[in-house]
Write an enzyme that holds these catalytic residues in place. Structure first.
Site, PDB file in Angstrom:
ATOM      1  N   HIS A   1       0.819  -1.213   0.000  1.00 51.59           N
ATOM      2  CA  HIS A   1       0.000   0.000   0.000  1.00 51.59           C
ATOM      3  C   HIS A   1       0.854   1.265   0.000  1.00 51.59           C
ATOM      4  CE1 HIS A   1      -3.416  -2.715   1.681  1.00 51.59           C
ATOM      5  NE2 HIS A   1      -3.376  -2.723   0.366  1.00 51.59           N
TER       6      HIS A   1
ATOM      7  N   ASN B   1     -13.961 -12.364 -12.403  1.00 50.92           N
ATOM      8  CA  ASN B   1     -12.580 -12.815 -12.376  1.00 50.92           C
ATOM      9  C   ASN B   1     -11.685 -11.656 -12.849  1.00 50.92           C
ATOM     10  OD1 ASN B   1     -10.055 -13.886 -13.199  1.00 50.92           O
ATOM     11  ND2 ASN B   1     -10.975 -15.916 -13.270  1.00 50.92           N
TER      12      ASN B   1
ATOM     13  N   ASP C   1      -3.136  -8.524  -7.368  1.00 52.77           N
ATOM     14  CA  ASP C   1      -2.761  -8.951  -6.013  1.00 52.77           C
ATOM     15  C   ASP C   1      -3.492 -10.239  -5.643  1.00 52.77           C
ATOM     16  OD1 ASP C   1      -1.885  -8.954  -3.371  1.00 52.77           O
ATOM     17  OD2 ASP C   1      -3.393  -7.499  -2.706  1.00 52.77           O
TER      18      ASP C   1
HETATM   19  N1  SAM Z   1      -5.757  -6.153  -2.967  1.00 54.10           N
HETATM   20  C1  SAM Z   1      -6.372  -6.292  -1.662  1.00 54.10           C
HETATM   21  C2  SAM Z   1      -5.771  -5.269  -0.738  1.00 54.10           C
HETATM   22  O1  SAM Z   1      -4.569  -4.949  -0.872  1.00 54.10           O
HETATM   23  O2  SAM Z   1      -6.486  -4.738   0.102  1.00 54.10           O
HETATM   24  C3  SAM Z   1      -6.194  -7.670  -1.115  1.00 54.10           C
HETATM   25  C4  SAM Z   1      -6.579  -8.764  -2.052  1.00 54.10           C
HETATM   26  S1  SAM Z   1      -6.428 -10.383  -1.434  1.00 54.10           S
HETATM   27  C5  SAM Z   1      -4.713 -10.638  -1.398  1.00 54.10           C
HETATM   28  C6  SAM Z   1      -6.932 -11.333  -2.824  1.00 54.10           C
HETATM   29  C7  SAM Z   1      -8.429 -11.259  -3.123  1.00 54.10           C
HETATM   30  O3  SAM Z   1      -8.644 -11.778  -4.439  1.00 54.10           O
HETATM   31  C8  SAM Z   1      -9.313 -12.097  -2.199  1.00 54.10           C
HETATM   32  O4  SAM Z   1     -10.302 -11.256  -1.647  1.00 54.10           O
HETATM   33  C9  SAM Z   1      -9.942 -13.165  -3.127  1.00 54.10           C
HETATM   34  O5  SAM Z   1     -11.288 -13.466  -2.773  1.00 54.10           O
HETATM   35  C10 SAM Z   1      -9.881 -12.495  -4.469  1.00 54.10           C
HETATM   36  N2  SAM Z   1      -9.778 -13.369  -5.657  1.00 54.10           N
HETATM   37  C11 SAM Z   1      -9.232 -14.606  -5.773  1.00 54.10           C
HETATM   38  N3  SAM Z   1      -9.187 -14.981  -7.063  1.00 54.10           N
HETATM   39  C12 SAM Z   1      -9.712 -13.962  -7.790  1.00 54.10           C
HETATM   40  C13 SAM Z   1      -9.908 -13.733  -9.177  1.00 54.10           C
HETATM   41  N4  SAM Z   1      -9.552 -14.641 -10.102  1.00 54.10           N
HETATM   42  N5  SAM Z   1     -10.456 -12.560  -9.569  1.00 54.10           N
HETATM   43  C14 SAM Z   1     -10.819 -11.622  -8.654  1.00 54.10           C
HETATM   44  N6  SAM Z   1     -10.653 -11.784  -7.325  1.00 54.10           N
HETATM   45  C15 SAM Z   1     -10.096 -12.921  -6.894  1.00 54.10           C
END
Ligand code: SAM
Length: 288
Positions: free
Chosen positions: A18, A148, A169
């Site tokens: 961040h 996705n 991420d």
């Molecule tokens: N970027 C966020 C932050 O910094 O606050 C944290 C994200 S967390 C590491 C990963 C997220 O991706 C999870 O909430 C998960 O449910 C979601 N996720 C997993 N596979 C995904 C996909 N193919 N597309 C979108 N979201 C996905």
């Protein structure tokens, strides 16, 4: 899909991610022209650090708690730190921690656009509640719930707004997630070569991280890329999360300039055991 970011919110990896996300967007804000940000894996946007899941791991105590208690925070970090402090007024405690979408929304101007993807349906609902409703300029924010993020990158590029950034991420719970990211970058850079792409990745075994970096460097459309790696301990035991890294394709110049200041401050602060260090290097393009 078992991953829940609430167990990890505000940990050392979030702090690095961040802080550098904030620095990138600050640089994009320096020109009047609009920017677009696509957050492919958005999470829920806001985390309760006193909640059951965050309390269970208490990872935030080795991350954002240390940063909020630190003295002489360099100017390059004050925007991000102040954003977290503002969420915790008037108590001046540390209960609420913003995710990448919330921080991005704070930096959004009238002319900018933010697209958020979150695959988990319940998390997507929470994301909409946490982020969209809090911002008066929320018409600039789109939550693509249940979508996705990799597919969205394909569908939404090249964007009508030419300047911008894609933040990738993933949870990195599946063995093929590095390969998915490489494929997404290969496709994305073919469609939108000038965009900035920012990927967060875990470092257990540094060799795996290096192989990922090399694979991105070998992509034909990538002419400028750099990696920034942080180890919170020496990586002797590759079954542990020993650190994390961020890979930037077309990194904003201002962020690159601020890197030494940010990382020299964060590395000793986030250190957990002997052997903590950071390094950055150009994978393609500029020389170190
Ligand atoms: N970027 C966020 C932050 O910094 O606050 C944290 C994200 S967390 C590491 C990963 C997220 O991706 C999870 O909430 C998960 O449910 C979601 N996720 C997993 N596979 C995904 C996909 N193919 N597309 C979108 N979201 C996905």
């Amino acid at each position: 899909m078992n991953y829940r970011h609430s167990y990890h919110a505000g940990n050392f990896a979030d702090v690095m991610k961040h802080a550098l996300q904030w620095a990138c967007l600050s640089y994009l804000q320096q020109k009047e022209k609009p920017f677009w940000l696509l957050d492919t894996h958005a999470g829920i946007g806001m985390y309760d650090l006193q909640g059951e899941q965050a309390q269970k791991t208490a990872e935030w105590e080795l991350g954002i708690k240390r940063l909020l208690q630190a003295e002489d925070v360099p100017e390059a970090l004050t925007g991000y730190v102040q954003a977290v402090r503002d969420l915790n007024l008037p108590e001046d405690s540390c209960r609420w921690y913003p995710g990448s979408p919330y921080l991005a929304a704070l930096q959004l101007r009238e002319q900018d656009q933010l697209t958020l993807c979150e695959l988990h349906p319940e998390d997507a609902q929470l994301l909409a509640e946490n982020v969209v409703q809090d911002f008066p300029r929320s018409q600039r924010i789109t939550v693509a719930g249940g979508r996705n993020g990799f597919a969205a990158l394909k569908a939404l590029t090249p964007p009508p707004i030419k300047r911008g950034m894609v933040l990738i991420d993933p949870p990195f719970e599946q063995p093929d997630e590095f390969a998915q990211v490489i494929n997404a970058l290969a496709d994305g850079t073919k469609r939108w070569a000038n965009g900035t792409y920012v990927v967060w990745y875990p470092i257990k075994d540094p060799v795996v991280a290096s192989e990922f970096q090399q694979a991105v460097a070998d992509l034909p459309q990538v002419s400028k890329a750099m990696a920034v790696d942080l180890l919170i301990r020496g990586a002797q035991d590759s079954s542990r999360l020993n650190g994390c890294g961020m890979l930037f394709i077309n990194p904003p110049y201002g962020m690159v300039q601020q890197l030494p200041t940010i990382m020299n401050f964060l590395t000793p602060l986030l250190k957990q055991e002997r052997g903590a260090e950071w390094q950055s290097h150009w994978l393609v393009g500029e020389e170190d």
